[in-house]
Write an enzyme that holds these catalytic residues in place. Structure first.
Site, mmCIF file in Angstrom:
data_model
loop_
_atom_site.group_PDB
_atom_site.id
_atom_site.type_symbol
_atom_site.label_atom_id
_atom_site.label_comp_id
_atom_site.label_asym_id
_atom_site.label_seq_id
_atom_site.Cartn_x
_atom_site.Cartn_y
_atom_site.Cartn_z
ATOM 1 N N HIS A 78 0.782 -1.009 0.554
ATOM 2 C CA HIS A 78 -0.434 -0.015 -0.301
ATOM 3 C C HIS A 78 0.911 1.163 0.177
ATOM 4 O O HIS A 78 0.652 1.793 -0.587
ATOM 5 C CB HIS A 78 -0.629 0.209 1.107
ATOM 6 C CG HIS A 78 -1.481 0.934 1.743
ATOM 7 N ND1 HIS A 78 -2.572 1.654 0.909
ATOM 8 C CD2 HIS A 78 -1.337 2.537 2.743
ATOM 9 C CE1 HIS A 78 -2.825 3.087 1.144
ATOM 10 N NE2 HIS A 78 -2.470 3.525 2.039
ATOM 11 N N ASP A 107 6.260 21.235 -26.684
ATOM 12 C CA ASP A 107 6.023 20.152 -26.156
ATOM 13 C C ASP A 107 7.280 19.919 -25.336
ATOM 14 O O ASP A 107 7.644 20.687 -24.913
ATOM 15 C CB ASP A 107 6.393 18.698 -27.665
ATOM 16 C CG ASP A 107 5.857 17.365 -27.055
ATOM 17 O OD1 ASP A 107 6.562 16.856 -26.050
ATOM 18 O OD2 ASP A 107 5.907 16.632 -27.598
ATOM 19 N N TRP A 143 7.473 -0.609 3.907
ATOM 20 C CA TRP A 143 7.443 0.677 2.431
ATOM 21 C C TRP A 143 9.102 1.813 2.751
ATOM 22 O O TRP A 143 9.952 1.772 2.080
ATOM 23 C CB TRP A 143 6.352 1.758 2.171
ATOM 24 C CG TRP A 143 7.091 3.446 3.100
ATOM 25 C CD1 TRP A 143 6.445 3.615 4.247
ATOM 26 C CD2 TRP A 143 7.914 4.188 2.382
ATOM 27 N NE1 TRP A 143 6.421 5.204 4.033
ATOM 28 C CE2 TRP A 143 6.989 5.604 3.253
ATOM 29 C CE3 TRP A 143 8.348 4.683 1.043
ATOM 30 C CZ2 TRP A 143 8.169 6.775 3.498
ATOM 31 C CZ3 TRP A 143 9.479 5.890 1.231
ATOM 32 C CH2 TRP A 143 8.876 7.009 2.366
ATOM 33 N N SER A 171 12.835 5.771 -14.213
ATOM 34 C CA SER A 171 11.810 6.586 -14.534
ATOM 35 C C SER A 171 11.774 8.171 -14.405
ATOM 36 O O SER A 171 11.511 8.934 -14.454
ATOM 37 C CB SER A 171 10.412 5.958 -14.528
ATOM 38 O OG SER A 171 9.387 7.285 -14.666
ATOM 39 N N SER A 172 11.807 8.390 -13.030
ATOM 40 C CA SER A 172 11.683 9.373 -12.068
ATOM 41 C C SER A 172 12.945 9.870 -12.849
ATOM 42 O O SER A 172 12.834 11.747 -12.869
ATOM 43 C CB SER A 172 11.678 9.680 -10.424
ATOM 44 O OG SER A 172 10.730 8.764 -10.345
ATOM 45 N N HIS A 255 13.469 12.189 3.318
ATOM 46 C CA HIS A 255 12.614 12.746 3.281
ATOM 47 C C HIS A 255 12.131 14.340 2.228
ATOM 48 O O HIS A 255 11.429 14.909 1.775
ATOM 49 C CB HIS A 255 13.765 14.142 4.748
ATOM 50 C CG HIS A 255 12.437 15.323 5.127
ATOM 51 N ND1 HIS A 255 11.319 14.655 5.994
ATOM 52 C CD2 HIS A 255 12.371 16.380 4.911
ATOM 53 C CE1 HIS A 255 10.467 15.728 6.238
ATOM 54 N NE2 HIS A 255 11.226 16.728 5.502
ATOM 55 N N GLU A 257 11.966 13.556 -0.396
ATOM 56 C CA GLU A 257 10.876 12.797 -1.288
ATOM 57 C C GLU A 257 9.581 13.085 -0.640
ATOM 58 O O GLU A 257 8.794 12.663 -1.427
ATOM 59 C CB GLU A 257 11.272 11.278 -0.807
ATOM 60 C CG GLU A 257 10.151 9.868 -1.191
ATOM 61 C CD GLU A 257 9.736 10.287 -2.864
ATOM 62 O OE1 GLU A 257 10.526 10.336 -3.326
ATOM 63 O OE2 GLU A 257 8.145 9.673 -2.568
ATOM 64 N N TYR A 259 8.528 15.678 0.122
ATOM 65 C CA TYR A 259 8.540 17.386 -0.454
ATOM 66 C C TYR A 259 8.441 16.445 -2.163
ATOM 67 O O TYR A 259 7.351 18.529 -2.374
ATOM 68 C CB TYR A 259 9.613 18.507 0.141
ATOM 69 C CG TYR A 259 9.966 18.818 1.774
ATOM 70 C CD1 TYR A 259 8.945 18.324 1.992
ATOM 71 C CD2 TYR A 259 10.843 18.531 2.553
ATOM 72 C CE1 TYR A 259 8.575 18.486 3.559
ATOM 73 C CE2 TYR A 259 10.606 18.701 3.663
ATOM 74 C CZ TYR A 259 9.161 18.984 4.102
ATOM 75 O OH TYR A 259 9.563 19.282 5.796
ATOM 76 N N SER A 270 -2.142 27.076 -5.878
ATOM 77 C CA SER A 270 -1.672 28.357 -6.112
ATOM 78 C C SER A 270 -2.845 28.499 -7.293
ATOM 79 O O SER A 270 -3.481 29.799 -6.852
ATOM 80 C CB SER A 270 -0.450 28.903 -6.537
ATOM 81 O OG SER A 270 0.907 28.589 -5.237
ATOM 82 N N HIS A 304 14.875 13.114 12.135
ATOM 83 C CA HIS A 304 13.890 13.320 12.528
ATOM 84 C C HIS A 304 12.687 12.255 12.987
ATOM 85 O O HIS A 304 11.843 12.105 13.685
ATOM 86 C CB HIS A 304 13.432 14.846 11.973
ATOM 87 C CG HIS A 304 12.666 14.652 10.811
ATOM 88 N ND1 HIS A 304 12.161 16.467 10.317
ATOM 89 C CD2 HIS A 304 12.206 13.161 10.597
ATOM 90 C CE1 HIS A 304 11.783 16.012 9.753
ATOM 91 N NE2 HIS A 304 11.716 14.877 9.567
ATOM 92 N N HIS A 305 13.165 11.029 11.537
ATOM 93 C CA HIS A 305 12.124 10.498 11.704
ATOM 94 C C HIS A 305 12.959 9.145 12.468
ATOM 95 O O HIS A 305 12.658 8.003 12.445
ATOM 96 C CB HIS A 305 13.180 9.707 9.929
ATOM 97 C CG HIS A 305 12.130 10.721 8.776
ATOM 98 N ND1 HIS A 305 10.506 10.450 8.419
ATOM 99 C CD2 HIS A 305 12.375 11.479 8.634
ATOM 100 C CE1 HIS A 305 10.021 11.471 7.300
ATOM 101 N NE2 HIS A 305 11.398 11.873 7.755
ATOM 102 N N THR A 330 6.815 26.670 5.830
ATOM 103 C CA THR A 330 5.183 26.756 4.624
ATOM 104 C C THR A 330 4.037 27.817 5.254
ATOM 105 O O THR A 330 2.997 27.571 4.594
ATOM 106 C CB THR A 330 4.547 25.275 5.893
ATOM 107 O OG1 THR A 330 6.152 24.589 5.184
ATOM 108 C CG2 THR A 330 3.602 24.846 4.884
ATOM 109 N N LYS A 333 3.218 29.884 3.127
ATOM 110 C CA LYS A 333 2.878 30.080 1.500
ATOM 111 C C LYS A 333 1.265 29.756 2.486
ATOM 112 O O LYS A 333 -0.092 29.982 1.355
ATOM 113 C CB LYS A 333 2.941 28.305 1.432
ATOM 114 C CG LYS A 333 4.324 28.291 1.043
ATOM 115 C CD LYS A 333 4.810 26.999 0.237
ATOM 116 C CE LYS A 333 3.600 27.339 -1.381
ATOM 117 N NZ LYS A 333 5.052 27.915 -2.128
ATOM 118 N N ARG A 452 1.994 1.350 14.981
ATOM 119 C CA ARG A 452 1.641 0.798 13.984
ATOM 120 C C ARG A 452 2.144 -0.401 13.067
ATOM 121 O O ARG A 452 3.191 -0.473 13.825
ATOM 122 C CB ARG A 452 2.198 1.883 12.720
ATOM 123 C CG ARG A 452 3.169 2.272 13.442
ATOM 124 C CD ARG A 452 3.904 3.622 12.536
ATOM 125 N NE ARG A 452 4.145 3.658 10.886
ATOM 126 C CZ ARG A 452 5.483 4.471 9.606
ATOM 127 N NH1 ARG A 452 6.082 4.583 10.497
ATOM 128 N NH2 ARG A 452 5.219 3.898 9.062
#
Lengths: 535, 178
Positions: A78, A107, A143, A171-172, A255, A257, A259, A270, A304-305, A330, A333, A452
């Protein structure tokens, strides 16, 4: 899909080929964008079905439906599918469709690379999903695939998982190189960097994040591969390696990732808020600088993870303060969005509803993020449902809502047809209510200590979990309604005007071309003067 | 061909970041070495201390554990001892291969609290090399250590932990060569 075919094209514009080969060989940014979007919608339902299995298992305490082993596979896949198969490809799809049209380019800069970067994605996810039918089952280590869980203790299919992550990364990276090259070289004359639409800006920065961290992820899985098959000891303590090193490398990727999954959403929201407030965005340049500073900060907050991994106090403090700093750009924004709406002539079409919900609910996710950033408090929250609530608030009513908003916002331009506004609003309210019903109670059970990634829980969490499951089922059904709305729009929608949204013509090149957008747009670059609010 | 130039630069950058991922491995070790983070202890050190530096008593606890399904028996001769800082001490550890096959093991040390790791000097330790034991064989090896008198005053006890790993497969080739 036939709706994107230009039925009255000029002679010198050759139209798309017919049948499957059109999609297989296409180098057209609109075709490729559509394929990305359909791909991620399909993956949304696959990943969503896994979420339904998880919530069905957690509907009541005790072992209900699936075995703990299969539950672990559900949780892992998931996460992997939603992150790499839904949110990321969907944003790339929007980038493909909209960036050339927003900067007035015919293009993407590297159209064949574009074709390749899409077509290896179904291969990657085909490999990942095929592991369900193999001996040992699909990946079951979460994950975040922490070593040694993903190396020494992993099912044999981990090698397929590693290969598929390599392909997703390739790909990315190819997609990002293409996006940066397009933005740097193909803007309409007069469109300086600080005149670019915010969606283009957000993707410009996101693409840099991607090429900076996806190779690091590729390195991490390569090290895993070597530990498993080549006898190296990157993460094996017995051979002189260190499992904690894996966590550092993973979150150095991980991290930025997160963002990558939210910055393009900032751009989308926006645009939608300015269109439906009928005002130019408040504080354009502060928006750009805020996105850039969030991106830069994302490289120095990774630990921090892993506050509970055993860091010295200086490390805990550094990562705690640097994480809290992110709240500043943040906040800039969020207040810019509010100021844009302030005294605007607001209307509440479906895209605007989703965008406003994004601002409100993403802020909730951001605030629980600040709670988690407090290192001493994190020792209590770590690995509880509070964390699950936090990242689902930023990813579901955050990233996913922005994707839904963007789909409603631009679908009239893609198909030339309007979606059903009433059904769109029903979809919004169903999603809004059920998303909160699903994820808000997770805060409570998390703070009370429910861990979890466990298929069972203590009795005192039963009531909230049942409520969460009901919310999750409702949210799942709401997204089927979205599929229906999209299909109804394509096959049975009312004709859309060129401008689509009142005043949109002044805000972006994409609203100056016909609806549906012709197969080829901007063969000669448009003029910046045609946009009134381009200052 | 501006586009070609930016594409090439971006591809180079991508490969650079792939390399950086691998560079994180030695960087991480160096960083832990310098800062003494993570409870990592350094290789053998030869240190003697001036007796005039005032010494104090520190309690040392020895913890042994086996990784995964490592079947060996692995024990220290005493679970803890009281030591004076700046002086040499010995502690015996006994390894027994309880299986009926020859095996190779590696003990990996860790000091807790992590802050104290850099003050725990091992002058002789079996953890610097692999142990090869035939089926049923047993061996007792001492660890020689000194606690640095500079040990922060708030640390009054240290734990030295060893985890024993089965590295028979990894070092099978080496053994064959010797």
């Amino acid at each position: 899909m036939s709706a994107v075919i230009d039925s009255h094209h000029d002679d010198h514009h050759h139209g798309p080929a017919k049948g499957f080969s059109r999609w297989l060989y296409t180098t057209n940014h609109k075709d490729i964008g559509s394929m990305y979007l359909w791909f991620s919608l399909v993956m949304l339902f696959i990943g969503g079905a896994m979420a339904m299995v998880i919530r069905a298992e957690l509907f009541e305490p005790g072992s209900q439906i699936v075995s703990p082993e299969f539950y672990n596979q559900m949780v892992t896949n998931h996460g992997l599918i939603m992150v790499f198969g839904v949110i990321m490809p969907a944003f790339v799809g929007f980038a493909n469709w909209m960036i050339p049209m927003q900067i007035g380019a015919p293009d993407m800069a590297l159209p064949r690379l574009n074709n390749l970067s899409f077509w290896i994605l179904p291969v990657a996810f085909g490999i990942l999903l095929s592991t369900f039918f193999m001996e040992g089952g699909a990946p079951n280590f979460g994950w975040t695939f922490y070593a040694p869980l993903s190396t020494e203790y992993a099912p044999p299919t981990v090698t397929f998982f590693i290969f598929s992550v390599h392909i997703m990364g390739a790909s990315s990276i190819m997609g990002s190189i293409n996006i940066i090259t397009t933005i740097l070289n193909m803007r309409a004359p007069g469109m300086t960097l600080m005149k670019m639409p915010l969606f283009v800006w957000s993707w410009f920065i996101t693409a840099y994040l991607l090429i900076a961290v996806m190779p690091v992820l590729a390195g991490a899985v390569t090290m895993m591969l070597m530990d498993i098959h080549a006898g190296t000891s990157f993460f094996k303590a017995g051979g002189g390696g260190d499992p904690v090193l894996f966590q550092h490398i993973f979150w150095f990727f991980g991290h930025p990732e997160v963002y990558i999954m939210i910055l393009p959403a900032f751009g989308i929201v926006s645009h939608i808020i300015e269109t439906f407030s009928r005002k130019p965005i408040f504080g354009y340049s502060s928006m750009v600088y805020a996105i850039a500073s969030i991106a830069l900060l994302s490289f120095v907050v990774w630990a921090h993870h892993m506050f509970t991994v055993g860091m010295p106090i200086a490390g805990e403090l550094f990562f705690m303060y640097s994480t809290m700093l992110i709240a500043i750009p943040t906040g800039v924004k969020v207040f810019n969005w509010l100021s844009t709406m302030f005294k605007g002539s607001l209307t509440f079409e479906t895209p605007m509803l989703f965008a406003i919900a994004f601002v409100a609910l993403f802020t909730i996710g951001g605030l629980s993020g600040i709670m988690l950033a407090i290192a001493p408090a994190d020792f209590q929250y770590h690995d509880t449902y509070f964390v699950v609530a936090h990242f689902h608030y930023v990813l579901v009513p955050g990233a996913l809502f922005s994707l839904l908003a963007a789909a409603y916002y631009w679908i009239p331009k893609w198909t030339g047809k309007m979606y059903d506004e009433t059904l769109g609003k029903v979809h919004f309210w169903m999603s809004f209510i059920s998303v909160n019903l699903t994820f808000f109670p997770m805060h409570f059970v998390g703070l009370a200590g429910m861990p979890r990634r466990i298929p069972d829980y203590a009795m005192q969490f039963a009531d909230w979990n049942m409520m969460v499951s009901v919310g999750a089922f409702l949210f799942g059904i709401s997204q089927l309604l979205f599929l229906f709305i999209v299909l109804k729009c394509i096959y049975n929608g009312k004709e859309a005007t060129t401008e689509v949204w009142e005043g949109a013509k002044d805000r972006g090149f994409e609203w100056t071309v016909d609806s549906p957008a012709p197969y080829h747009t901007f063969s000669s670059p448009p003029s910046m003067e045609s946009l009134k609010s381009s200052s | 061909m501006e586009a070609r130039k930016s594409t090439l630069k971006l591809i180079l950058f991508t490969f650079g970041m792939f390399g950086f991922g691998f560079a994180l491995v030695p960087l991480y070790d160096v960083f832990c070495d310098i800062t003494g983070l993570n409870g990592k202890v350094t290789g053998p050190t030869i240190t003697t201390y001036d007796q005039e530096i005032s010494s104090r008593e520190v309690k040392i606890t020895f913890v042994t554990s086996n990784n995964k399904q490592m079947p060996w028996s692995f024990k220290s001769s005493s679970p803890q001892m009281k030591v004076e800082t700046g002086q040499d001490y010995l502690m015996d550890f006994t390894f027994t291969n309880t299986t009926d096959k020859p095996m190779i093991a590696q003990a990996v040390p860790s000091v807790s609290p992590g802050r104290g790791a850099r003050y725990f000097h091992k002058t002789e330790c079996f953890c610097f090399e692999q142990q090869f034991l035939a089926a049923g064989e047993s061996i007792t090896i001492p660890v020689k250590f000194i606690i640095d008198p500079e040990l922060p005053a708030d640390i009054s006890s240290l734990a030295l932990g060893y985890t024993l790993f089965d590295v028979t497969e990894e070092f099978a080739n080496l053994q064959a060569k010797n």
